[in-house]
Design an enzyme around this catalytic site. Structure first.
Site, PDB file in Angstrom:
ATOM      1  N   ASP A   1      -2.480 -18.095  -0.218  1.00 50.07           N
ATOM      2  CA  ASP A   1      -3.502 -18.797  -1.009  1.00 50.07           C
ATOM      3  C   ASP A   1      -4.104 -19.946  -0.205  1.00 50.07           C
ATOM      4  OD1 ASP A   1      -0.994 -20.001  -1.140  1.00 50.07           O
ATOM      5  OD2 ASP A   1      -1.171 -20.627  -3.240  1.00 50.07           O
TER       6      ASP A   1
ATOM      7  N   ASP B   1      -5.947  -7.229   4.193  1.00 49.13           N
ATOM      8  CA  ASP B   1      -7.143  -6.606   3.604  1.00 49.13           C
ATOM      9  C   ASP B   1      -8.052  -7.687   3.047  1.00 49.13           C
ATOM     10  OD1 ASP B   1      -8.811  -4.549   2.491  1.00 49.13           O
ATOM     11  OD2 ASP B   1      -7.886  -4.951   0.543  1.00 49.13           O
TER      12      ASP B   1
ATOM     13  N   TYR C   1       0.820  -1.212   0.000  1.00 49.65           N
ATOM     14  CA  TYR C   1       0.000   0.000   0.000  1.00 49.65           C
ATOM     15  C   TYR C   1       0.857   1.266   0.000  1.00 49.65           C
ATOM     16  CZ  TYR C   1      -4.627  -2.045   0.875  1.00 49.65           C
ATOM     17  OH  TYR C   1      -5.819  -2.707   0.777  1.00 49.65           O
TER      18      TYR C   1
ATOM     19  N   LYS D   1       3.688 -15.095   1.629  1.00 49.82           N
ATOM     20  CA  LYS D   1       3.824 -15.760   0.330  1.00 49.82           C
ATOM     21  C   LYS D   1       5.315 -16.015   0.124  1.00 49.82           C
ATOM     22  CE  LYS D   1       2.134 -17.280  -3.596  1.00 49.82           C
ATOM     23  NZ  LYS D   1       1.317 -18.527  -3.688  1.00 49.82           N
TER      24      LYS D   1
ATOM     25  N   ASP E   1     -11.707  -9.587   4.879  1.00 47.80           N
ATOM     26  CA  ASP E   1     -13.043  -9.619   4.260  1.00 47.80           C
ATOM     27  C   ASP E   1     -13.580 -11.051   4.219  1.00 47.80           C
ATOM     28  OD1 ASP E   1     -13.040  -6.870   3.756  1.00 47.80           O
ATOM     29  OD2 ASP E   1     -13.840  -7.114   1.732  1.00 47.80           O
TER      30      ASP E   1
HETATM   31  C1  IPM Z   1     -10.222  -1.664   4.376  1.00 52.32           C
HETATM   32  C2  IPM Z   1     -10.549  -1.038   3.049  1.00 52.32           C
HETATM   33  C3  IPM Z   1      -9.456  -0.047   2.714  1.00 52.32           C
HETATM   34  C4  IPM Z   1      -8.175  -0.825   2.555  1.00 52.32           C
HETATM   35  C5  IPM Z   1      -9.723   0.836   1.489  1.00 52.32           C
HETATM   36  C6  IPM Z   1     -11.043   1.531   1.563  1.00 52.32           C
HETATM   37  C7  IPM Z   1      -8.612   1.819   1.282  1.00 52.32           C
HETATM   38  O1  IPM Z   1     -10.725  -2.008   2.077  1.00 52.32           O
HETATM   39  O2  IPM Z   1     -10.100  -0.925   5.364  1.00 52.32           O
HETATM   40  O3  IPM Z   1     -10.096  -2.888   4.420  1.00 52.32           O
HETATM   41  O4  IPM Z   1      -7.899  -1.365   1.489  1.00 52.32           O
HETATM   42  O5  IPM Z   1      -7.424  -0.885   3.528  1.00 52.32           O
HETATM   43 MG    MG Z   2     -10.709  -3.986   2.834  1.00 54.71          MG
END
Ligand code: IPM
Ligand code: MG
Length: 361
Positions: free
Chosen positions: A226, A250, A143, A194, A254
């Site tokens: 993975d 990230d 990032y 990785k 999710d």
């Molecule tokens: C998160 C989001 C952010 C990230 C975005 C909105 C920049 O997806 O907080 O997970 O990628 O960190």
């Molecule tokens: Mg995110």
């Protein structure tokens, strides 16, 4: 008053203001009950900040955040700002906030609540009992690595570049947060990288292994990202604490969030060494349901609980909020994202009122 706290509120975009409004009422109520005085100050971030000032994170906003005891953030972004140049995008404001406050450790719990097992897309026997904490590195890796950008080349075909880089010091400090988090939980830490392909990951693995000698009570394992993604949906109960880099975290957070049925339930804490922490839901700004009183405020409310616990060291007030969330779920209140048969569908405001009632009881 036993505690007097200055809280910067960043409602942001989309459903942000709606879920923030509910959360502020919850905090006011809990403040009265626990003799905590909250001074709220509001600042702009994301699309609303772009509209008002041309920048996604105005200097004033960052200064206000620095000058507070904790920052409560809702969500940023929306269709309107999606096509702006990168430096003017809402996401850039969020990254600026993380970097500006040096919030290198992001804690993202994914805990399945018994009331919501049927909201998960996975089978009950797979997800029942899931309780995972993802510790994501937040201010380094791909990032932020240099060089980055889209560059012209001699052939006329442009080249897009990002750089995944970690220094030993960056790895060590997040590894320690991982080990300490695992110590407070079940004592199991899985480091995700990785290393079979990436040099940066090899260094990551070497450092994490090295640091592990300082934590003999923690059982360390390593997985390639993975495989980790596959294991998370195959047999999530094998995980307790996961520590990983920025981008892998990230993505995996999710995936872990979805095990619990709705990303609308999950809070997070971003912490640094010195500055105030930022507490925010894992979900985004959900522009498709904004201003319709449909949003689920519970992740934001649980983020306020994380703020009390990790940012302000007020664990009793935090526990009271968490108990109120359990109560409203036990009473059958559900927003659309977690709705199931036989439950009572409510909007954002009504969920807020139910929480206040639960707190008063
Ligand atoms: C998160 C989001 C952010 C990230 C975005 C909105 C920049 O997806 O907080 O997970 O990628 O960190
Ligand atoms: Mg995110």
């Amino acid at each position: 008053m036993s505690g007097n706290y200055r809280i910067t509120l960043l409602p942001g975009d989309g459903i942000g203001p709606e879920i923030m409004a509910v959360t502020v009422e919850v905090l006011k109520t809990i403040g009265k009950q626990h003799q905590l005085e909250f001074q709220f100050q509001e600042a702009l971030i994301g699309g609303v900040a772009i509209d008002a000032t041309g920048k996604p994170l105005p200097e004033d906003s960052l200064a206000m955040c620095r000058d507070s005891d904790a920052v409560l953030l809702a969500a940023i972004g929306g269709y309107k700002w999606d096509n702006l140049p990168r430096e003017q995008r809402p996401e850039t404001g969020l990254l600026g906030l993380r970097a500006g406050l040096s919030l290198f450790a992001n804690l993202r719990p994914a805990t399945i609540l018994p009331q919501l097992i049927d909201a998960s897309t996975l089978k009950r026997e797979i997800v029942e009992g899931v309780d995972i904490m993802v510790v994501r590195e937040l201010t380094g890796g791909i990032y932020f690595g240099q060089p980055k950008g889209i560059f012209a080349t001699e052939t006329g075909s442009k080249r897009g570049v990002n750089t995944m880089a970690y220094t030993e010091a960056e790895i060590d400090r997040i590894a320690k947060v991982g080990f300490e988090t695992a110590q407070k939980r079940s004592g199991k830490l899985c480091s995700v990288d990785k290393a079979n392909v990436l040099d940066v990951s090899q260094l990551w693995r070497d450092r994490v292994t090295d640091i592990s000698t300082q934590y003999p009570d923690v059982e360390l394992s390593h997985l390639y990202v993975d495989n980790a993604a596959m294991q998370l949906v195959r047999a999530p109960k094998q995980f307790d604490t996961i520590v990983t880099g920025n981008m892998f975290g990230d993505i995996l957070s999710d995936a872990a969030a979805m095990l619990t049925g709705s990303i609308g339930m999950l809070p997070s804490a971003s912490l640094g060494a010195e500055n105030p922490g930022v507490f925010e839901p894992v979900h985004g700004s959900a522009p498709d349901i904004a201003n319709q009183d449909k949003a689920n405020p519970l992740a934001q409310v649980l983020s306020a609980a994380m703020m009390l616990r990790y940012g302000l060291n007020e664990p009793q007030a935090a526990a009271k909020i968490e108990a109120a969330v359990m109560q409203v779920l036990d009473r059958g209140y559900r927003t659309g994202d977690i709705m199931s048969e036989g439950m009572q569908l409510v909007g954002c405001k009504e969920m807020g009122e139910a929480l206040l009632k639960a707190l008063a009881a």
